[in-house]
Design a protein around this motif. Sequence first.
Motif, short mmCIF file in Angstrom:
data_model
loop_
_atom_site.label_atom_id
_atom_site.label_comp_id
_atom_site.label_asym_id
_atom_site.label_seq_id
_atom_site.Cartn_x
_atom_site.Cartn_y
_atom_site.Cartn_z
N ALA A 92 0.81 -1.22 0.00
CA ALA A 92 0.00 0.00 0.00
C ALA A 92 0.85 1.27 0.00
O ALA A 92 0.41 2.31 -0.49
N HIS A 93 2.04 1.19 0.56
CA HIS A 93 2.89 2.38 0.75
C HIS A 93 4.30 2.23 0.19
O HIS A 93 5.26 2.61 0.85
N PRO A 94 4.47 1.74 -1.03
CA PRO A 94 5.83 1.58 -1.56
C PRO A 94 6.55 2.91 -1.77
O PRO A 94 7.77 2.95 -1.90
N PHE A 95 5.82 4.00 -1.75
CA PHE A 95 6.36 5.34 -1.98
C PHE A 95 6.96 5.96 -0.72
O PHE A 95 7.60 7.01 -0.79
N LEU A 96 6.76 5.34 0.45
CA LEU A 96 7.28 5.91 1.70
C LEU A 96 8.73 5.50 1.92
O LEU A 96 9.12 4.37 1.62
N GLN A 97 9.51 6.41 2.46
CA GLN A 97 10.93 6.17 2.72
C GLN A 97 11.12 5.10 3.79
O GLN A 97 10.33 5.01 4.74
N ALA A 98 12.18 4.33 3.68
CA ALA A 98 12.47 3.24 4.61
C ALA A 98 12.65 3.75 6.04
O ALA A 98 12.19 3.09 6.99
N ASP A 99 13.29 4.90 6.22
CA ASP A 99 13.49 5.41 7.58
C ASP A 99 12.16 5.80 8.24
O ASP A 99 11.96 5.58 9.43
N PHE A 100 11.22 6.36 7.47
CA PHE A 100 9.90 6.68 8.00
C PHE A 100 9.17 5.41 8.40
O PHE A 100 8.58 5.32 9.48
N GLN A 101 9.22 4.39 7.53
CA GLN A 101 8.56 3.11 7.82
C GLN A 101 9.16 2.46 9.07
O GLN A 101 8.44 1.91 9.89
#
Length: 153
Positions: A26-35
């Motif tokens: 659902a959220h492939p656009f979010l940065q890894a550090d935010f996730q």
Amino acid sequence: MPIVRPYDSADLAAVLAAWENASKIAHPFLQADFQAQVRRDIPAVYLPNADTWVVEADEQVVGFIALIGNEVGAIFLQPAYQGQHLGKLMMDQAQALHGELEVEVFEKNTIGRNFYAKYGFRLIEKKIHEPTGECVLRLKFTPESPKPSDTTS
């Protein structure tokens, strides 16, 4: 038969797995550090401050919904169980508890947006999510009033 029940601390691993697997699609656009920060915050910040419910199917927890008042803070379901009305089952629980509901969803999250639209949520605001710079949509669900023919006297 799937059931929705209150979250228990023993459900944490299953809840995190559902969030992680569903969030990847659902959220492939979010940065890894935010996730990574969100994953740390789920058990430390979000779960202790939310009314959380899990859905069980095949004798295991496969998803959850976290409510803060009438706000849907999170709803995630293992990808293998999506499209089986389990998300609707969880949303029905939230709606039974609170009536009107609100939620924020990333504009790029087409999976979530389609689910909310199908459930009957409507757009009330569009804004920028400060931590990510992404556009989020604030949606509202208002239950329909029963029609006079639907009520019994």
